[in-house]
Design an enzyme around this catalytic site. Sequence first.
Site, PDB file in Angstrom:
ATOM      1  N   ARG A  52     -14.018 -17.754  10.313  1.00 44.42           N
ATOM      2  CA  ARG A  52     -12.825 -17.752  10.452  1.00 44.42           C
ATOM      3  C   ARG A  52     -12.159 -16.450  10.549  1.00 44.42           C
ATOM      4  O   ARG A  52     -11.361 -16.034  11.603  1.00 44.42           O
ATOM      5  CB  ARG A  52     -12.006 -18.535   9.280  1.00 44.42           C
ATOM      6  CG  ARG A  52     -10.570 -18.597   9.827  1.00 44.42           C
ATOM      7  CD  ARG A  52      -9.834 -19.832   8.805  1.00 44.42           C
ATOM      8  NE  ARG A  52      -9.707 -19.363   7.616  1.00 44.42           N
ATOM      9  CZ  ARG A  52      -9.211 -19.840   6.324  1.00 44.42           C
ATOM     10  NH1 ARG A  52      -8.622 -21.088   6.490  1.00 44.42           N
ATOM     11  NH2 ARG A  52      -9.029 -19.288   5.424  1.00 44.42           N
ATOM     12  N   LYS A 151      -5.413 -15.996  11.085  1.00 45.98           N
ATOM     13  CA  LYS A 151      -4.947 -15.373   9.752  1.00 45.98           C
ATOM     14  C   LYS A 151      -4.921 -13.921   9.825  1.00 45.98           C
ATOM     15  O   LYS A 151      -5.662 -13.163   9.504  1.00 45.98           O
ATOM     16  CB  LYS A 151      -6.264 -15.841   8.502  1.00 45.98           C
ATOM     17  CG  LYS A 151      -5.507 -16.061   7.335  1.00 45.98           C
ATOM     18  CD  LYS A 151      -6.425 -16.692   6.471  1.00 45.98           C
ATOM     19  CE  LYS A 151      -6.091 -16.576   4.851  1.00 45.98           C
ATOM     20  NZ  LYS A 151      -4.688 -17.130   4.719  1.00 45.98           N
ATOM     21  N   GLU A 184       2.739 -27.301   7.681  1.00 49.89           N
ATOM     22  CA  GLU A 184       2.208 -26.903   6.570  1.00 49.89           C
ATOM     23  C   GLU A 184       2.885 -25.948   5.373  1.00 49.89           C
ATOM     24  O   GLU A 184       4.227 -25.867   5.978  1.00 49.89           O
ATOM     25  CB  GLU A 184       0.920 -26.051   6.532  1.00 49.89           C
ATOM     26  CG  GLU A 184       1.266 -24.507   7.528  1.00 49.89           C
ATOM     27  CD  GLU A 184       0.112 -23.842   7.903  1.00 49.89           C
ATOM     28  OE1 GLU A 184      -0.993 -23.896   7.332  1.00 49.89           O
ATOM     29  OE2 GLU A 184       0.313 -22.965   8.834  1.00 49.89           O
TER      30      GLU A 184
HETATM   31  N1  PXG Z   1      -1.981 -22.322   5.372  1.00 49.51           N
HETATM   32  C1  PXG Z   1      -1.918 -21.042   5.308  1.00 49.51           C
HETATM   33  C2  PXG Z   1      -0.594 -20.609   6.144  1.00 49.51           C
HETATM   34  C3  PXG Z   1      -2.640 -20.184   4.504  1.00 49.51           C
HETATM   35  O1  PXG Z   1      -2.165 -18.869   4.497  1.00 49.51           O
HETATM   36  C4  PXG Z   1      -4.063 -22.227   3.897  1.00 49.51           C
HETATM   37  C5  PXG Z   1      -3.026 -23.068   4.694  1.00 49.51           C
HETATM   38  C6  PXG Z   1      -5.101 -22.765   3.210  1.00 49.51           C
HETATM   39  O2  PXG Z   1      -6.294 -22.201   3.772  1.00 49.51           O
HETATM   40  P1  PXG Z   1      -7.757 -22.409   2.798  1.00 49.51           P
HETATM   41  O3  PXG Z   1      -8.600 -21.876   3.826  1.00 49.51           O
HETATM   42  O4  PXG Z   1      -7.346 -21.290   1.873  1.00 49.51           O
HETATM   43  O5  PXG Z   1      -7.768 -23.587   2.479  1.00 49.51           O
HETATM   44  C7  PXG Z   1      -3.662 -20.771   3.744  1.00 49.51           C
HETATM   45  C8  PXG Z   1      -4.641 -19.993   2.974  1.00 49.51           C
HETATM   46  C9  PXG Z   1      -2.902 -15.277  -0.588  1.00 49.51           C
HETATM   47  C10 PXG Z   1      -3.647 -16.381   0.033  1.00 49.51           C
HETATM   48  O6  PXG Z   1      -3.170 -14.388  -1.411  1.00 49.51           O
HETATM   49  C11 PXG Z   1      -3.457 -17.091   1.000  1.00 49.51           C
HETATM   50  C12 PXG Z   1      -4.332 -18.299   1.252  1.00 49.51           C
HETATM   51  C13 PXG Z   1      -5.480 -18.315   0.832  1.00 49.51           C
HETATM   52  C14 PXG Z   1      -5.647 -17.518  -0.507  1.00 49.51           C
HETATM   53  C15 PXG Z   1      -5.103 -16.454  -0.761  1.00 49.51           C
HETATM   54  O7  PXG Z   1      -1.731 -14.967   0.008  1.00 49.51           O
HETATM   55  N2  PXG Z   1      -3.809 -18.812   2.627  1.00 49.51           N
END
Ligand code: PXG
Length: 287
Positions: A52, A151, A184
């Site tokens: 990703r 991301k 989301e």
């Molecule tokens: N939506 C958004 C907008 C995110 O930023 C997710 C969904 C979930 O994705 P994953 O792949 O983690 O299942 C995210 C994930 C942080 C942090 O420290 C942010 C995320 C993940 C881990 C840490 O801000 N975002």
Amino acid sequence: MSLKVYIGGKLYDKADAKVSVYDHGLLYGDGVFEGIRAYSGRVFRLKQHVDRLFESAQSIYLKIPMSREDMARAIVDTMAVNDLKDAYIRVVVTRGAGSLGLDPRKTTDPQVIIITDAISLYPPELYEHGLKIVTSGTMRNHPSALNPRIKSLNYLNNIMAKVEAINAGCLEALMLNHKGEVAECTGDNIFVVRKGEIHTPPIDAGILEGITRDVVIELAKAAGITVYERTMDRHDVYTADECFLTGTAAEVIPVVECDARLIGSGKPGPVTVDLLKRFHALVRSDH
Ligand code: PXG
């Protein structure tokens, strides 16, 4: 011993881990990142996170100066150097230092940063009693402006929504897309349970394709639960039997209230609790 941070192939003490103030990651949010977890010394879904990251970079014309294999190795090695077993891993790739202008051709040396640290988790009582969320007035980025599948280091959209949630006394915000459909939350994907079946917005609702989302869909299907990826509006959330969020930091967390409507019984429901158990069993296993 101070934590070591990886920058461009070298390890620095946390206090000395620095990049240039001319870095376009700082000046323009020009870069990409990943948030990854390690459980008992094993990095969870490492390949998916590295893939990703490289896809996010490809989408913003950013060439990461190493191979996917070397990136995966650098992540594992940085964690090992810090003697971490249960860890939060933040990988950041910036465009690098340039001039005071947008033009990425003026930048040199994209910076590859790997931070491995302890995880800050939601309080345990939230998993037991569930989370209250509120719809944010800030809509999720339009996919034609900045695709939420990237991301990127531009998280202001989500930060605005997070501040709105905090101001409303909640920890998470429900974000809608430009059509008013459920997208989301600020750092988590959303699911609802209705008549024993699971529904979650599709990727083309303008969301991040969460890696935890994919894992939970797999776990649900393996448990014989039907999963629909379909367009949802807020009515679907308000009238659901259960609701939960998924993300690397949160794992699976129940939602019991949205915009001052109790969801279902107002307590974490059986399907959510079951999936949370299955998720914990998976991350404790050899994943
Ligand atoms: N939506 C958004 C907008 C995110 O930023 C997710 C969904 C979930 O994705 P994953 O792949 O983690 O299942 C995210 C994930 C942080 C942090 O420290 C942010 C995320 C993940 C881990 C840490 O801000 N975002």
